[in-house]
Design a protein around this motif. Structure first.
Motif, PDB file in Angstrom:
ATOM      1  N   ALA A   1       1.055  -1.039   0.125  1.00 38.73           N
ATOM      2  CA  ALA A   1      -0.032  -0.070   0.089  1.00 38.73           C
ATOM      3  C   ALA A   1       0.745   1.179  -0.130  1.00 38.73           C
ATOM      4  N   THR A   2       0.337   2.264  -0.498  1.00 35.13           N
ATOM      5  CA  THR A   2       1.057   3.702  -0.282  1.00 35.13           C
ATOM      6  C   THR A   2       0.216   4.757   0.243  1.00 35.13           C
ATOM      7  N   VAL A   3       0.818   5.329   1.395  1.00 40.52           N
ATOM      8  CA  VAL A   3      -0.051   6.276   2.230  1.00 40.52           C
ATOM      9  C   VAL A   3       0.273   7.486   1.873  1.00 40.52           C
ATOM     10  N   LEU A   4      -0.811   8.143   1.391  1.00 42.12           N
ATOM     11  CA  LEU A   4      -0.323   9.797   1.172  1.00 42.12           C
ATOM     12  C   LEU A   4      -1.606  10.626   1.411  1.00 42.12           C
ATOM     13  N   PRO A   5      -1.376  11.695   1.940  1.00 40.77           N
ATOM     14  CA  PRO A   5      -2.392  12.962   1.929  1.00 40.77           C
ATOM     15  C   PRO A   5      -2.757  13.576   0.887  1.00 40.77           C
ATOM     16  N   GLN A   6      -3.826  14.309   1.127  1.00 37.25           N
ATOM     17  CA  GLN A   6      -4.392  15.028  -0.059  1.00 37.25           C
ATOM     18  C   GLN A   6      -3.196  16.464   0.034  1.00 37.25           C
ATOM     19  N   LEU A   7      -2.353  16.367  -0.948  1.00 39.75           N
ATOM     20  CA  LEU A   7      -1.241  17.648  -0.875  1.00 39.75           C
ATOM     21  C   LEU A   7      -1.960  18.874  -1.042  1.00 39.75           C
ATOM     22  N   HIS A   8      -2.679  18.836  -2.011  1.00 36.95           N
ATOM     23  CA  HIS A   8      -3.342  20.193  -2.243  1.00 36.95           C
ATOM     24  C   HIS A   8      -4.006  20.728  -1.093  1.00 36.95           C
ATOM     25  N   THR A   9      -4.687  19.966  -0.274  1.00 36.62           N
ATOM     26  CA  THR A   9      -5.162  20.533   0.670  1.00 36.62           C
ATOM     27  C   THR A   9      -4.393  20.811   1.966  1.00 36.62           C
ATOM     28  N   LEU A  10      -3.104  20.128   2.093  1.00 38.21           N
ATOM     29  CA  LEU A  10      -2.235  20.843   2.863  1.00 38.21           C
ATOM     30  C   LEU A  10      -1.626  22.129   2.418  1.00 38.21           C
ATOM     31  N   ILE A  11      -1.402  22.161   1.133  1.00 34.58           N
ATOM     32  CA  ILE A  11      -0.761  23.434   0.525  1.00 34.58           C
ATOM     33  C   ILE A  11      -1.782  24.698   0.193  1.00 34.58           C
ATOM     34  N   TRP A  12      -2.994  24.442   0.051  1.00 31.70           N
ATOM     35  CA  TRP A  12      -3.832  25.515  -0.283  1.00 31.70           C
ATOM     36  C   TRP A  12      -5.487  25.494   0.654  1.00 31.70           C
ATOM     37  N   GLY A  13      -5.269  24.313   1.378  1.00 32.66           N
ATOM     38  CA  GLY A  13      -6.481  24.355   2.415  1.00 32.66           C
ATOM     39  C   GLY A  13      -7.642  23.740   1.320  1.00 32.66           C
ATOM     40  N   ASN A  14      -8.982  24.297   1.510  1.00 31.79           N
ATOM     41  CA  ASN A  14      -9.987  23.833   0.738  1.00 31.79           C
ATOM     42  C   ASN A  14     -10.360  24.961  -0.362  1.00 31.79           C
ATOM     43  N   LEU A  15      -9.404  25.770  -0.754  1.00 32.46           N
ATOM     44  CA  LEU A  15      -9.574  26.723  -1.891  1.00 32.46           C
ATOM     45  C   LEU A  15      -9.809  25.996  -3.118  1.00 32.46           C
ATOM     46  N   ARG A  16     -10.700  26.603  -3.908  1.00 33.88           N
ATOM     47  CA  ARG A  16     -10.986  26.082  -5.223  1.00 33.88           C
ATOM     48  C   ARG A  16     -10.024  26.663  -6.163  1.00 33.88           C
TER      49      ARG A  16
END
Lengths: 255, 255
Positions: B238-253
């Motif tokens: 398995a590979t374990v990864l967070p949502q990088l865009h969420t860490l970088i930009w939060g929930n911005l669209r």
């Protein structure tokens, strides 16, 4: 975290196959580059031919820490890895310091016989013929902000030594425009290799076993800046990734 | 960030090749899964057959937002993508909502002719024959915490439709032990597919264009917990990864 920092061991007879070990820990995930997020056990060797200004593993680099480095045989290292992995083959990440200083050929041969896979990261200053026995070789030439000079002939020799068997990739720590230009230039020299760009971490070394503070805002600012750069330059073959372990655990050791 | 949210366009004649578009933006990086860190342009379609409790893209799911969805032809979509990419081929990430609702076959054929690559993510509830024309298909079946039920026959059909041409992978959002057990069970059903585990993001939807707050501590706590789980269970594939865009930009669209 099933991490285990290496206990002090009885001295072994030093010979050409003895490896200086700084720490063995895991299983954890690889935090950077091509194997990001993949479970791994780290085998970190002691000693380095570089002294990067922003080194985040001084405990495996500076000879002031050499009394913490344990000479181990390939068999003893694999025994430790097997304890950590529960005897189930996993990718072993060989890191340092510069692991290319150490005689790792026998360790890799032994581990592969046991079903393990090997990833190694090095700055590319010292070529070894056993690079050809790796599964993945990450070459991480150091940019101007490190204060180091790149020996391009040595880097060529590393890539030649690896040959076509391992997957070879380039990884660059980038702090600023000068580092970015350096990364582009080296990447242009080796167009067949995938490129990973990693925002630098300004957190003052040395990392410790208790101090987990990192410059999260700085890392994220550089991450956004790097994403903008590759977008503006249409450098779509590059991959931009932060050090995940730094975001998760800060500068803690043994994770 | 060279992002561009789709402007309102003149209505086009609706026919079987018209695609409902929620937004087109980039270049940015793919924030999750197998292509994490790789430059991409997102083409997000509107509409979904699911209503996950923790949906982070309600603006592309809830029909309350349908007036923001623009019907576009494949040609118009590629024109928009070309503006964003500067005419240089890049990976196009087809996302939603559930993009499998839309008739994307002609878009993929057109884009591939132009040198673009296509990644698509779907929950695997609707199979389409054009899955076979993708470069990578991410199947993201929804775990119990979503409140949705998985139709395993539909998931089988998606994998069969993709066939051997694209790389097909599984991605699971995991909030808790029950989600983790679900991921293991589905992964066991499809042993040939690589598995990506992603800690869930509890940040209350809907995301907005201004509110970037996220539950960073919660995400990181679940990330560490997931790494411990795969280590303890020796789930080394398995590979374990967070949502990088969420860490970088939060929930911005639009990033």
């Amino acid at each position: 975290m099933t991490a285990l920092v290496l206990p002090a061991m009885h001295p072994v007879t030093l010979d050409a196959t003895t490896i200086r070990i700084s720490e063995i820990f895991g299983p954890t995930i690889q935090g950077e580059g091509a194997l990001i997020g993949k479970p791994t056990v780290f085998v970190r060797t002691g000693g380095c031919d570089y002294r990067c200004s922003w080194c985040d593993t001084l405990h495996a680099v500076d000879s002031a820490y050499r009394h913490d480095w344990t000479p181990m045989t390939p068999e003893a290292i694999m025994m430790q890895v097997e304890i950590l992995s529960g005897g189930q083959p996993i990718t072993i990440s060989l890191s340092g310091g510069n692991p290319a200083i150490q005689p790792l050929g026998d360790l890799i041969a032994l581990g592969r016989q046991m079903g393990y896979r090997f990833a190694l990261e090095t700055q590319g200053s010292i070529a070894k013929d056993w690079f050809a026995d790796l599964d993945i070789l990450t070459l991480s030439p150091k940019p101007p902000s490190s204060g180091m000079e790149t020996d391009l002939e040595a880097l060529d020799a590393c890539i030649a030594a690896a040959g076509i068997n391992p997957r070879s990739v380039l990884k660059f720590v980038v702090f600023d425009d000068e580092d970015y230009a350096y990364a582009r230039s080296i990447a242009n020299r080796y167009r067949d290799l995938d490129v990973y760009l990693q925002p630098g971490n300004h957190t003052p070394p040395p990392p410790s076993e208790t101090d987990a503070l990192i410059d999260m805002d700085g890392i994220m600012t550089r991450m956004r800046w790097l994403i903008d750069k590759v977008g503006a330059d249409r450098w779509f073959s590059a991959t931009v990734l932060p050090q995940l372990h730094t975001l998760i655990w800060g500068n803690l050791r043994g994770v």
